[in-house]
Design a protein around this motif. Structure first.
Motif, PDB file in Angstrom:
ATOM      1  N   ILE A 194       0.847  -1.194   0.000  1.00  0.00           N
ATOM      2  CA  ILE A 194       0.000   0.000   0.000  1.00  0.00           C
ATOM      3  C   ILE A 194       0.881   1.241   0.000  1.00  0.00           C
ATOM      4  CG2 ILE A 194      -1.632   1.359   1.403  1.00  0.00           C
ATOM      5  CD1 ILE A 194      -2.792  -1.276   2.405  1.00  0.00           C
ATOM      6  N   PHE A 195       0.472   2.264  -0.723  1.00  0.00           N
ATOM      7  CA  PHE A 195       1.121   3.573  -0.645  1.00  0.00           C
ATOM      8  C   PHE A 195       0.073   4.610  -0.275  1.00  0.00           C
ATOM      9  CE2 PHE A 195       2.417   7.696  -2.309  1.00  0.00           C
ATOM     10  CZ  PHE A 195       3.699   7.807  -1.792  1.00  0.00           C
ATOM     11  N   GLN A 196       0.387   5.410   0.756  1.00  0.00           N
ATOM     12  CA  GLN A 196      -0.532   6.422   1.264  1.00  0.00           C
ATOM     13  C   GLN A 196      -0.002   7.819   0.944  1.00  0.00           C
ATOM     14  OE1 GLN A 196      -3.646   6.306   3.190  1.00  0.00           O
ATOM     15  NE2 GLN A 196      -3.469   8.437   2.494  1.00  0.00           N
ATOM     16  N   THR A 197      -0.845   8.670   0.358  1.00  0.00           N
ATOM     17  CA  THR A 197      -0.435  10.048   0.096  1.00  0.00           C
ATOM     18  C   THR A 197      -0.711  10.920   1.318  1.00  0.00           C
ATOM     19  OG1 THR A 197      -2.541  10.939  -0.726  1.00  0.00           O
ATOM     20  CG2 THR A 197      -1.174   9.708  -2.292  1.00  0.00           C
ATOM     21  N   PRO A 198      -0.046  12.062   1.412  1.00  0.00           N
ATOM     22  CA  PRO A 198      -0.346  13.004   2.504  1.00  0.00           C
ATOM     23  C   PRO A 198      -1.753  13.582   2.379  1.00  0.00           C
ATOM     24  CG  PRO A 198       1.760  13.508   1.453  1.00  0.00           C
ATOM     25  CD  PRO A 198       1.072  12.517   0.584  1.00  0.00           C
ATOM     26  N   GLU A 199      -2.170  14.234   3.429  1.00  0.00           N
ATOM     27  CA  GLU A 199      -3.510  14.830   3.489  1.00  0.00           C
ATOM     28  C   GLU A 199      -3.506  16.263   2.968  1.00  0.00           C
ATOM     29  OE1 GLU A 199      -6.383  14.133   6.878  1.00  0.00           O
ATOM     30  OE2 GLU A 199      -5.664  16.120   7.420  1.00  0.00           O
ATOM     31  N   VAL A 200      -4.598  16.621   2.311  1.00  0.00           N
ATOM     32  CA  VAL A 200      -4.845  18.003   1.910  1.00  0.00           C
ATOM     33  C   VAL A 200      -6.034  18.522   2.703  1.00  0.00           C
ATOM     34  CG1 VAL A 200      -5.513  19.552   0.044  1.00  0.00           C
ATOM     35  CG2 VAL A 200      -3.968  17.668  -0.416  1.00  0.00           C
ATOM     36  N   VAL A 201      -5.892  19.716   3.268  1.00  0.00           N
ATOM     37  CA  VAL A 201      -6.990  20.352   3.982  1.00  0.00           C
ATOM     38  C   VAL A 201      -7.584  21.422   3.063  1.00  0.00           C
ATOM     39  CG1 VAL A 201      -7.682  21.673   6.014  1.00  0.00           C
ATOM     40  CG2 VAL A 201      -5.898  19.927   6.205  1.00  0.00           C
ATOM     41  N   MET A 202      -8.878  21.254   2.734  1.00  0.00           N
ATOM     42  CA  MET A 202      -9.564  22.117   1.782  1.00  0.00           C
ATOM     43  C   MET A 202     -10.622  22.950   2.493  1.00  0.00           C
ATOM     44  SD  MET A 202      -9.861  19.199  -1.227  1.00  0.00           S
ATOM     45  CE  MET A 202     -11.339  19.927  -1.858  1.00  0.00           C
ATOM     46  N   VAL A 203     -10.603  24.236   2.214  1.00  0.00           N
ATOM     47  CA  VAL A 203     -11.519  25.172   2.865  1.00  0.00           C
ATOM     48  C   VAL A 203     -12.226  26.001   1.805  1.00  0.00           C
ATOM     49  CG1 VAL A 203     -11.598  27.299   4.229  1.00  0.00           C
ATOM     50  CG2 VAL A 203     -10.310  25.340   5.062  1.00  0.00           C
ATOM     51  N   TYR A 204     -13.534  26.120   1.928  1.00  0.00           N
ATOM     52  CA  TYR A 204     -14.305  27.059   1.105  1.00  0.00           C
ATOM     53  C   TYR A 204     -15.043  28.026   2.017  1.00  0.00           C
ATOM     54  CZ  TYR A 204     -18.121  29.244  -1.361  1.00  0.00           C
ATOM     55  OH  TYR A 204     -18.993  30.187  -1.844  1.00  0.00           O
ATOM     56  N   THR A 205     -15.047  29.303   1.637  1.00  0.00           N
ATOM     57  CA  THR A 205     -15.877  30.295   2.306  1.00  0.00           C
ATOM     58  C   THR A 205     -16.239  31.382   1.306  1.00  0.00           C
ATOM     59  OG1 THR A 205     -15.990  31.923   4.094  1.00  0.00           O
ATOM     60  CG2 THR A 205     -13.834  31.547   3.121  1.00  0.00           C
ATOM     61  N   ASP A 206     -17.370  32.008   1.516  1.00  0.00           N
ATOM     62  CA  ASP A 206     -17.734  33.181   0.710  1.00  0.00           C
ATOM     63  C   ASP A 206     -17.614  34.451   1.544  1.00  0.00           C
ATOM     64  OD1 ASP A 206     -19.870  32.804   2.396  1.00  0.00           O
ATOM     65  OD2 ASP A 206     -21.403  33.138   0.872  1.00  0.00           O
ATOM     66  N   CYS A 207     -16.863  34.363   2.648  1.00  0.00           N
ATOM     67  CA  CYS A 207     -16.695  35.500   3.563  1.00  0.00           C
ATOM     68  C   CYS A 207     -15.259  36.014   3.590  1.00  0.00           C
ATOM     69  CB  CYS A 207     -17.140  35.118   4.967  1.00  0.00           C
ATOM     70  SG  CYS A 207     -18.903  34.727   5.090  1.00  0.00           S
ATOM     71  N   GLY A 208     -14.477  35.738   2.554  1.00  0.00           N
ATOM     72  CA  GLY A 208     -13.175  36.354   2.416  1.00  0.00           C
ATOM     73  C   GLY A 208     -12.017  35.605   3.039  1.00  0.00           C
ATOM     74  N   LEU A 209     -10.826  36.182   2.851  1.00  0.00           N
ATOM     75  CA  LEU A 209      -9.587  35.556   3.294  1.00  0.00           C
ATOM     76  C   LEU A 209      -9.475  35.495   4.811  1.00  0.00           C
ATOM     77  CD1 LEU A 209      -7.264  37.256   0.680  1.00  0.00           C
ATOM     78  CD2 LEU A 209      -7.727  34.807   0.825  1.00  0.00           C
ATOM     79  N   GLY A 210     -10.036  36.484   5.489  1.00  0.00           N
ATOM     80  CA  GLY A 210      -9.983  36.459   6.946  1.00  0.00           C
ATOM     81  C   GLY A 210     -10.703  35.256   7.513  1.00  0.00           C
ATOM     82  N   GLU A 211     -11.878  34.964   6.979  1.00  0.00           N
ATOM     83  CA  GLU A 211     -12.627  33.797   7.457  1.00  0.00           C
ATOM     84  C   GLU A 211     -11.921  32.509   7.078  1.00  0.00           C
ATOM     85  OE1 GLU A 211     -15.638  31.818   9.516  1.00  0.00           O
ATOM     86  OE2 GLU A 211     -14.957  33.902   9.509  1.00  0.00           O
TER      87      GLU A 211
END
Length: 736
Positions: free
Chosen positions: A289-306
């Motif tokens: 088995i080969f495991q890839t690293p994790e990606v953390v994905m974020v969506y918001t419509d409230c801008g970069l600060g959020e």
């Protein structure tokens, strides 16, 4: 359930509190990406896929010239069967061919979030916090299963992705590319945000409109690097701190990476991120088995600060681990810029005594305490105390520090070896190298080959020998060079291109073992400063030395850019002497203090040489920071003015219950005939009434955010201002 499955339509809907992510199996088992964005209650296909004949786009179905993989938005695309865009993976068979064909096989949904074997990842403390979908894709011809893993933190609106390759066939497979995520967007009306820099100039913000072709950031240095960060975000034009759509990707990995967006001929955009395929391959034996690293994905419509606050809260609460995750971090004194290599036990003790008088809680002994380390030309790998400098030993000196009422910390660089060392003379093959080639030096050192078990065991034993006999509560773990002549004497020829990834896996194994053995030690990672400031390292070490550049004005950009992804509690920030040792600039002590209070406050100067007024100022800074430390380290962070866009910078912290706030403002250069400036706060409760702690003035939260604070005129370069507010009531109820 947060993950909704329409079994008849083979439709998968990951539904967060405010977001939706939708996929569907189409045609003959192809997994298509349909939607990612603001939450929809039920997805019924209003944005349905439409296929039209495109010249030169191949057709897997000869009866349907309109359908082509070259135009299908996919979840994990391949190359060689009709899609000419950048693939997410590539496999080489024993016959030399690289054509594979993954089709949908099955799925599974489970509560909670699985651990990635040997790799860092975000986690769930309770099963109810996350839900995980695994979609199995299969190439029946070669017996390859590829499992796409999606974990949804419903309340946080965060999705993580990773991929697992399982060789269920009878022949060896060679993985040439194994990215962790690929997302196809239906249009290209985006701007790309990335973080770039250099040693002493980390985490600058780059923003540009995406154009046809491939736009990529990457590292092939053996580390995530200060040059580019394993992060990218697509934003709509006009997106700012408080408004606009953001699609963000951050790789939880510390080695070679690539993050890219490709705009194709039909104005669609493909984002992909993962291990850099350059100089990488992985031989996958049957049943392996080969495991890839994790990606953390974020969506918001409230801008970069959020977006930032979503990353901050997740990483602070569900990436960082150990007792220090939820503990206040100590204010430290590091001797490096005070003495460099030239110190004695007496000189260090003098610094520690004066530091204690000022309120410092932790004394850290940096480089130069071991071997014959009078400069950077020797002794790395020989973790034996230098009795010339510490004649009574390390334990004696540590106890002298502790008897003053402070904790004791120590610097290591365990991953490296000096050619002038006992370790290298005994084991010259233990470093990363290629047989018959010269061994390029950087900072007069080589890199130990952590893909080798005996090397990992040596590092664990050497560091453990110190930590188990000396009363140490803090370790600064440094790494000061990148990889050249990448090869391992312990690997066969067909596995040489696995060296860089095996090194990172070995590093993670070493760190996991050490933090398990010594759970009461606060580990801080460092790589010539922020050269390996990434989410992978935070899983093991909950804070990072943000930059070797301690100049306050440089740090405005460095800390501001770092905050795009990482919370202030993870940033080491020190006050140093002037003229600054890195850039030669002289800035006021007050400004240096307020900048450093934007992270984990520390000092890196010879306090025995301070004037009485400077001592008074430092003592006041430390006293203030102790009062606001919970707010800085556990509050919500808001960027107000960007040093990348003008002559100013400002940010504020707000407590989770919105009853306290701290505001910092900085002006870099004085100007003639300046405009009257107003700073508007963010994150306060609009109905609360706040008191200015220093002046006693009373303002509503809505007033401070909408009308703002008028700044006084000060005719001086490098100025700073600071305000504290505390809620004393509520417009509507009269009490908080």
């Amino acid at each position: 359930m947060a993950i909704k499955i329409d079994v008849e339509k083979h439709l998968f809907h990951l539904q967060g509190k405010k977001t939706s992510y939708v996929m569907q199996v189409v045609r003959d088992g192809y997994l298509a990406h349909l939607y990612w964005g603001k939450r929809v209650h039920n997805y019924r296909g209003s944005n349905k896929l439409i296929f039209i004949y495109r010249g030169l786009s191949p057709n897997p179905d000869p009866q349907d010239r309109a359908f082509s993989l070259d135009t299908l938005p996919q979840e994990y695309p391949a190359f060689g069967t009709g899609d000419f865009r950048i693939p997410a993976y590539q496999i080489q068979l024993e016959n030399g061919s690289t054509v594979t064909d993954l089709r949908y096989k099955e799925y599974q949904v489970r509560q909670g979030k699985p651990v990635l074997k040997g790799l860092p990842s975000t986690y769930a403390e309770e099963q109810s916090e996350a839900e995980t979908l695994e979609i199995v894709l299969e190439d029946q011809v070669i017996g390859l299963n590829v499992i796409l893993t999606y974990s949804l933190y419903e309340e946080r609106d965060v999705i993580t992705r990773s991929v697992r390759f399982e060789n269920n066939g009878k022949r060896k497979l060679k993985i040439l590319r194994a990215l962790s995520a690929s997302v196809d967007f239906r249009d290209d009306e985006y701007e790309l945000i990335t973080l770039y820099g250099a040693h002493t100039n980390e985490k600058n913000i780059a923003r540009r409109k995406i154009v046809p072709g491939n736009q990529a950031v990457d590292s092939c240095r053996g580390a995530s690097s200060p040059q580019q960060a394993p992060f990218l975000a697509l934003v709509r034009q006009g997106t700012g701190e408080n408004h606009g759509e953001v699609y963000a990707f951050n790789l939880v990995y510390s080695g070679n990476f690539i993050a890219q967006v490709q705009v194709d001929q039909f104005q669609t955009a493909r984002v992909s991120i993962g291990i850099n395929p350059f100089d990488f391959s992985w031989l996958l034996e049957p049943a392996e088995i080969f495991q890839t690293p994790e990606v953390v994905m974020v969506y918001t419509d409230c801008g970069l600060g959020e977006m930032s606050r979503m990353y901050h809260e997740l990483y602070r609460q569900r990436l960082c681990r150990g007792i220090y995750r939820d503990l206040l971090r100590p204010i430290l004194m590091n001797n490096w810029e005070a003495t460099y290599f030239q110190f004695t036990a007496e000189k260090l003790e003098q610094i520690a005594i004066e530091a204690k008088k000022l309120g410092v809680e932790l004394f850290v002994l940096d480089d130069g305490w071991f071997g014959k380390r009078d400069n950077d030309q020797s002794s790395l790998g020989d973790w034996i105390v230098d009795r010339r400098k510490l004649p009574k030993g390390l334990t004696d000196f540590a106890n002298r520090v502790r008897n003053l009422g402070m904790e004791f910390g120590l610097w290591f660089e365990p991953e490296m070896v000096s050619p002038d060392s006992q370790l290298y003379r005994k084991h010259p093959d233990w470093c990363i190298h290629v047989l018959g080639r010269p061994r390029t030096l950087s900072r007069n050192q080589l890199i130990l080959d952590l893909s080798r078990k005996e090397v990992r065991e040596y590092i664990i034993d050497a560091v453990s020998a110190i930590l188990s006999t000396v009363p140490i509560t803090y370790v600064k773990w440094d790494m000061n060079r990148h990889m050249t002549e990448v090869g391992s004497a312990a690997l066969p020829p067909e596995r040489q291109r696995e060296t860089a990834h095996r090194y990172i896996l070995g590093l993670y194994e070493v760190m996991e073992e050490l933090i398990t053995r010594f759970p009461d030690v606060l580990f801080e990672s460092c790589s010539s400063g922020g050269g390996r400031f990434d989410a992978g390292m935070l899983y093991y070490m909950p804070q990072t030395w943000t930059s070797d550049n301690t100049d306050a004005i440089s740090r405005l950009k460095i800390q501001y850019g770092t905050s795009l992804v990482f919370p202030p509690i993870t940033m080491g920030a020190h006050v140093s002497s002037v003229p600054n040792h890195q850039v030669g600039r002289t800035t006021p002590l007050e400004t240096r203090g307020y900048v450093a209070m934007g992270g984990n406050l520390g000092y890196e100067l010879d306090v025995t040489k301070l004037t009485e007024q400077e001592r008074k100022t430092v003592k006041e800074q430390i006293s203030l920071y102790k009062e606001i430390r919970p707010l800085i380290q556990f509050g919500r962070f808001h960027r107000l003015l960007s040093p990348f866009e003008g002559n100013e910078a400002a940010w504020n912290f707000v407590s989770e219950d919105q009853t306290e706030a701290a505001v910092s403002y900085f002006k870099i250069l004085s100007e003639p005939a300046p405009a009257i400036r107003i700073v508007k706060l963010q994150g306060l409760h609009p109905d609360y009434v706040y008191k200015n702690i220093e002046t006693g003035e009373i303002f509503g939260g809505d007033e401070l955010m909408n009308a703002g604070i008028t700044l006084p005129r000060i005719k001086r370069d490098f100025i700073s201002m600071f305000w504290r507010f505390k809620a004393i009531g509520c417009h509507t109820t009269g009490h908080v």
